[in-house]
Design an enzyme around this catalytic site. Structure first.
Site, PDB file in Angstrom:
ATOM      1  CE  LYS A 199      -1.919   2.946   2.141  1.00 16.85           C
ATOM      2  NZ  LYS A 199      -1.692   4.371   1.799  1.00 16.85           N
TER       3      LYS A 199
ATOM      4  N   GLY B 141       6.845   4.838   8.274  1.00 16.15           N
ATOM      5  CA  GLY B 141       6.020   6.044   8.300  1.00 16.15           C
ATOM      6  C   GLY B 141       6.144   6.704   9.661  1.00 16.15           C
ATOM      7  CB  SER B 142       4.152   9.325  11.254  1.00 18.05           C
ATOM      8  OG  SER B 142       2.876   8.722  11.173  1.00 18.05           O
ATOM      9  CB  THR B 143       6.211   7.848  15.948  1.00 17.86           C
ATOM     10  OG1 THR B 143       7.598   7.672  15.622  1.00 17.86           O
ATOM     11  CG2 THR B 143       5.938   7.326  17.335  1.00 17.86           C
TER      12      THR B 143
ATOM     13  N   GLY C 268       2.540   4.201  13.185  1.00 21.75           N
ATOM     14  CA  GLY C 268       3.176   2.954  13.617  1.00 21.75           C
ATOM     15  C   GLY C 268       2.446   2.363  14.814  1.00 21.75           C
TER      16      GLY C 268
ATOM     17  CD  GLU D 231      13.211   0.633   9.787  1.00 20.98           C
ATOM     18  OE1 GLU D 231      13.608   1.617  10.434  1.00 20.98           O
ATOM     19  OE2 GLU D 231      13.875  -0.389   9.595  1.00 20.98           O
TER      20      GLU D 231
ATOM     21  CB  CYS E 119      13.055   8.654   8.620  1.00 26.73           C
ATOM     22  SG  CYS E 119      14.165   7.622   7.670  1.00 26.73           S
TER      23      CYS E 119
ATOM     24  CD  GLU F 253       9.709  12.563  11.654  1.00 25.20           C
ATOM     25  OE1 GLU F 253       8.576  12.078  11.771  1.00 25.20           O
ATOM     26  OE2 GLU F 253      10.674  11.943  11.161  1.00 25.20           O
TER      27      GLU F 253
END
Ligand code: NAD
Length: 499
Positions: A192, A245-247, A250, A268, A303, A402
């Protein structure tokens, strides 16, 4: 690849492109079941490139079923590794033959300079896929060191159906870090891509089937995170989910796994990486160049961006002057011009988010030393000037959150312990760097920094042979190197009794 081509060449080439816009399921392009599409917008000028199929739970389900069928059929999963290698190498050769087209698609879709997509994204993606293809028939299983009456065979088996959800900052490259080891190990994959960057994923899937990958082994479902992404995370028949992707997102994937079938999740995620310059930095000019690259490369949409510059107070001014001189030469320009080193932000939303952080930095009392504004507004695209803040409070939002844009937060420190303490004062732990002449200081700092990647007297040295991934809320599990294969295989122990 032809790196020295002109702006006119790429503009003319754009006119000849044929965009793949439907989902790729079971070896062919299909519209979304709902019939819905979404606009694929180029951040270069805000124009609509194509209407792309908006996949959702129904399309994800079809793709997972196709992936499962392919896996059970065994035409890929049970193929000898050397034969899988041959197909994957053929795929790499096809991708190489279409490298200019793929680089152009990536530049148009996400606004990164053509110089980077031709010079970095494509070569590094191809190298990754080739490396795993070549590695897979050199990976041996094990026999446990038991007594003479037993044989304990420890074998690696592919996990089955792998769901891969990736971001838009390096669409091909991040996908290759998942596809390389997952496909080489014999899995079927449902990818995706991010809604901002679906074009290259669809094209490489088509080329994979042309190379001989059996139908259903590699499917791509474009669509939004909250619908297609969540459906993949929640699917009961996905065995492993690999995410970059973003935390925040995640964490959703951990939840999705818990609410569904306990699929193995690897993450990640984000970063707020410290770039530490000690007073005895061996080469201020080089360090300043690297520090500028660390935050401005790929428009700061990286990142591992070195977004927190920690400099010894005694050399701060000398260092910042050098860094800003480098940044002055990195003004954003047309990504299709091979001379451009800094392109557009991926979309309007990301541009507004970054500009919002710049306002927050000013409001929190940091000193804006350069940039801070949108550029080339008349083009209709989404550009931001390289931005440097000084005197940033380590607890300020621009030092903690971030930003994912070309915004550097400078913080000064007084000694090594202070630098380590500030360096570790974040929820993230992806990357860090330290510049010093003193080997003891270098090793002590590198050991004390809680990050998955640490550079000493450098930034962003990397290679497919070395693992990549974070500590703390930057995630877990590693991409790249042979270690990555662990995410896409499970160990089976078979006991054989010798009578
Ligand atoms: P994002 O988390 O918003 O999106 C990533 C992917 O997740 C996209 O495909 C998106 O559609 C999907 N998604 C979004 N919301 C979802 C939801 N609710 N459920 C399921 N799926 C969902 O991240 P982004 O903005 O695309 O990318 C930027 C982020 O990626 C940054 O935080 C960056 O640090 C991180 N990143 C990390 C690495 C790494 O290797 N550690 C590499 C590149 C990017």
């Amino acid at each position: 690849m032809a790196a020295a081509l002109t702006l006119e060449h790429w503009q003319a080439r754009k006119a000849t492109l044929d965009y793949r816009t439907q989902a790729f399921i079971d070896g062919r392009f299909v519209p979304a079941r709902s019939g819905k599409t979404f606009d694929c917008v180029s951040p270069i000028d805000g124009s609509v490139l194509a209407q792309v199929a908006e996949g959702d739970a129904a399309d994800i389900d079809l793709a997972v079923k196709s992936a499962r069928r392919a896996f059970e059929a065994g035409s890929w999963s049970r193929l000898a590794p050397a034969k899988r290698k041959r197909v994957l190498l053929k795929w790499v050769a096809l991708l190489r033959a279409h490298a200019d087209e793929l680089a152009l698609l990536e530049t148009l879709d996400v606004g990164k300079p053509i110089r980077d997509t031709t010079g970095v994204d494509l070569p590094v993606t191809l190298n990754c896929l080739q490396w795993y293809a070549e590695a897979i028939d050199k990976v041996y299983d094990e026999i446990a060191p038991t007594g003479p009456d037993q044989l304990g065979l420890i074998t690696r088996e592919p996990v089955g159906v792998v769901g891969a959800v990736v971001p838009w900052n390096f669409p091909l490259l991040m996908s290759s870090w998942k596809l390389g080891p997952a496909l080489a190990a014999g899995n079927s994959v449902v990818l995706k891509p991010a809604e901002q960057s679906p074009l290259t994923a669809l094209r490489i899937a088509e080329l994979a089937v042309e190379a001989g990958l059996p139908d259903g082994v590699f499917n791509v479902v474009p669509g939004f995170g909250e619908t297609a992404g969540a459906a993949l995370g929640l699917h009961m028949d996905v065995d492993a989910l690999t995410f970059t992707g973003s935390t925040q997102v995640g964490k959703y994937f951990l939840e999705y796994a818990g609410r569904s079938n306990m699929k193995a999740v690897s993450l990640e995620c984000g970063g707020k990486s410290p770039h530490i310059i000690m007073a005895d930095c061996p080469d201020l000019d080089l360090a300043a160049k690297k520090a500028a690259f660390a935050i401005f490369y790929n428009q700061g949409e990286v990142c591992t961006a070195g977004s927190r510059l920690l400099v010894d107070a005694s050399i701060k001014e000398a260092f910042l002057e050098r860094l800003m001189a480098v940044a002055q030469r990195l003004r954003p320009g047309n990504p299709l011009d091979p001379k451009t080193a800094m392109g557009a932000m991926v979309d309007r939303g990301q541009m507004d988010r970054v500009l919002g952080y710049i306002e927050a930095g000013k409001a929190e009392g940091a000193t804006l030393r350069m940039g801070g504004t949108r550029a080339h507004e008349a083009s209709g695209g989404y550009y931001i000037e390289p931005t440097v803040f000084d005197n940033v409070d380590p607890k300020a939002r621009i030092a903690q959150e971030e930003i994912f844009g070309p915004v550097l937060s400078t913080i000064s420190f007084t000694d090594e312990d202070d630098a380590i303490r500030i360096g570790n004062d974040t929820i993230y732990g992806l990357a860090a760097a330290v510049w010093t002449r003193d080997i003891n200081k270098a090793l002590k700092t590198a050991k004390a920094l809680r990050a998955g990647l640490v550079w000493v007297n450098g930034w962003d040295e990397d290679d497919i042979t070395a693992p990549f991934g974070g500590f703390k809320q930057s995630g877990f599990g590693r991409d790249r190197s042979l270690h990555a294969i662990a995410k896409y295989t499970q160990l089976k122990t078979t006991w054989i009794t010798i009578r």
